[in-house]
Write a protein that holds these residues in place. Structure first.
Motif, short mmCIF file in Angstrom:
data_model
loop_
_atom_site.label_atom_id
_atom_site.label_comp_id
_atom_site.label_asym_id
_atom_site.label_seq_id
_atom_site.Cartn_x
_atom_site.Cartn_y
_atom_site.Cartn_z
N GLY A 15 7.54 0.59 -0.67
CA GLY A 15 6.20 0.95 -0.22
C GLY A 15 5.09 0.15 -0.85
N ARG A 16 5.44 -0.88 -1.66
CA ARG A 16 4.42 -1.76 -2.21
C ARG A 16 4.24 -2.97 -1.28
N ILE A 17 3.06 -3.56 -1.32
CA ILE A 17 2.78 -4.75 -0.53
C ILE A 17 3.54 -5.93 -1.14
N ALA A 18 4.28 -6.65 -0.32
CA ALA A 18 5.01 -7.84 -0.76
C ALA A 18 4.13 -9.06 -0.52
N ALA A 19 3.60 -9.63 -1.61
CA ALA A 19 2.66 -10.75 -1.52
C ALA A 19 3.35 -12.05 -1.91
N ILE A 20 3.20 -13.06 -1.07
CA ILE A 20 3.69 -14.40 -1.40
C ILE A 20 2.50 -15.23 -1.84
N MET A 21 2.61 -15.82 -3.04
CA MET A 21 1.57 -16.72 -3.51
C MET A 21 1.70 -18.05 -2.77
N HIS A 22 0.68 -18.34 -1.97
CA HIS A 22 0.64 -19.55 -1.14
C HIS A 22 -0.54 -20.41 -1.58
N MET A 23 -0.39 -21.71 -1.50
CA MET A 23 -1.51 -22.62 -1.78
C MET A 23 -1.81 -23.43 -0.53
N ALA A 55 -2.90 1.25 7.11
CA ALA A 55 -3.21 1.84 8.41
C ALA A 55 -2.62 1.02 9.55
N GLY A 56 -2.53 -0.29 9.36
CA GLY A 56 -2.00 -1.17 10.40
C GLY A 56 -0.51 -1.44 10.30
N GLY A 57 0.16 -0.86 9.30
CA GLY A 57 1.59 -1.10 9.12
C GLY A 57 1.91 -2.45 8.54
N VAL A 58 0.94 -3.11 7.90
CA VAL A 58 1.16 -4.45 7.33
C VAL A 58 1.78 -4.29 5.95
N VAL A 59 3.03 -4.70 5.82
CA VAL A 59 3.80 -4.45 4.59
C VAL A 59 3.78 -5.62 3.62
N GLY A 60 3.22 -6.75 4.04
CA GLY A 60 3.16 -7.90 3.14
C GLY A 60 2.62 -9.12 3.85
N GLY A 61 2.53 -10.21 3.10
CA GLY A 61 2.05 -11.44 3.69
C GLY A 61 1.83 -12.54 2.68
N PHE A 62 1.37 -13.67 3.19
CA PHE A 62 1.07 -14.84 2.38
C PHE A 62 -0.40 -14.79 1.96
N PHE A 63 -0.65 -14.73 0.67
CA PHE A 63 -2.01 -14.67 0.12
C PHE A 63 -2.38 -16.07 -0.37
#
Length: 349
Positions: free
Chosen positions: A123-131, A42-50
């Protein structure tokens, strides 16, 4: 809708807490927290650091700490170190939870820039594995193992000491120049992260540690979720000198949405309106330039502004930028393109 790539979230903790219902929490949401798949879309957030993060027994979101942070000045003591053998099972559970989200087919764990772009385009969320805090990493062999599992971003500390470095305590008003620099193990960690092209995150690191990373690292310097100390003199924010060092490296700062790191009075109370966030953005842009500023929400890890309560509300911030005079080209850079650019420079295209 302008695409948004977010520099930091703590959502995985909620997935772990949900147990077997974690994937459903991701796919459907439950009305709590700051993010899930429906609200990101809904917010247009396509990915991020998890973020993989090990909680301390007492932290900044506890009732006692919240009361203290609502009435500056304050200086909270650094939490005690977390032993590796305590941290590792927590970290494995969180990494497994992120893998479980990947198995839903709606999210990919991105390990290179080309894959990151493919995920977004599909169209999938691009997740970066972050520690966030390197307590689960015993040695450089373990770092290689985590890299093989998908780790591509690492903060040597959260706001407590590790065998690698010292974090900053939560304090206002105060300088981030508190405590010593990297240990010998911390220097080894920086060198090995450079060799593996794991992004080093300077958020939560004290100024002496920041200086040591800047002197050692051959990668762009990045603070994934920080604000301008000149506007909000919290220890968690970056001084103008630090911002200039990041700019000189071709690096980036992701604006943190946490109200207490934005508000000029440092109070842990919801920020009203977008004017203060825009002041931070203007200040960051004046030093880092239009290619060095991005977004780093800290969703599910901090108190959000009243008008930016969750991921679905991010377009309100983008509209505030537009109303403030930023054109769409600059907004696209801040919202998404600058993160992809710095990751290409760090990981390789």
């Amino acid at each position: 809708m302008i695409a948004v790539f977010d520099g930091h979230n703590d959502f995985i903790q909620r997935v772990v807490a949900a147990g077997a219902d974690g994937p459903r929490l991701w796919l459907e949401g439950d009305g709590t927290g700051h993010m899930d798949l429906p609200r990101m879309r809904a917010g247009g957030v396509v990915g991020g650091f998890f973020a993989i993060w090990i909680p301390s027994p007492a932290g900044p979101n506890d009732a006692e700490a919240v009361a203290l942070m609502q009435n500056p000045p304050f200086r909270m003591p650094l939490p005690d170190p977390i032993p590796h053998d305590t941290a590792l099972p927590h970290a494995f559970r969180q990494a497994a939870a992120l893998k479980a989200l990947e198995r839903t087919g709606t999210l990919d764990i991105a390990t290179d820039a080309a894959g990151l772009r493919r995920s977004i385009d599909s169209g999938r969320i691009a997740a970066i594995m972050h520690m966030e805090g390197a307590e689960p990493i015993r040695d450089m062999d373990a770092l290689h193992l985590w890299h093989a599992m998908g780790l591509r971003s690492l903060g040597p500390v959260w706001s407590r000491p590790t065998v690698y470095a010292e974090g900053v305590p939560f304090a206002f008003p105060e300088s981030p120049d508190i405590g010593g620099g990297l240990t010998d193990a911390g220097r080894d960690l920086v060198r090995e992260c450079n060799a593996l092209r794991i992004m080093l995150d300077l958020s939560h690191l004290n100024e002496a540690g920041f200086n040591d990373v800047a002197a050692l690292s051959d990668a762009p310097l990045v603070a994934s979720h920080s604000c301008a100390h000149a506007i909000c003199p919290s220890t968690r924010n970056l001084t103008d000198r630090q911002l200039r060092v990041i700019a000189d490296s071709g690096g980036l700062v992701g604006l943190n949405y946490a109200s207490s790191f934005l508000r000029e009075d440092g109070k842990r109370l919801p920020l009203e309106g977008f004017d203060t966030m825009l002041r931070h953005l203007d200040h960051l842009l004046s030093i880092l330039g239009e290619n060095g500023v991005a977004l780093g929400s800290d969703f599910d890890g901090a108190l959000m502004p009243r008008d930016l309560q969750d991921a679905s509300a991010v377009p309100r911030l983008l509209q505030a930028m537009r109303d403030h005079g930023y054109d769409d080209a600059l907004i696209r850079k801040i919202a998404c393109d600058n993160w992809i650019g710095v990751l290409e420079r760090t990981w390789g295209a």
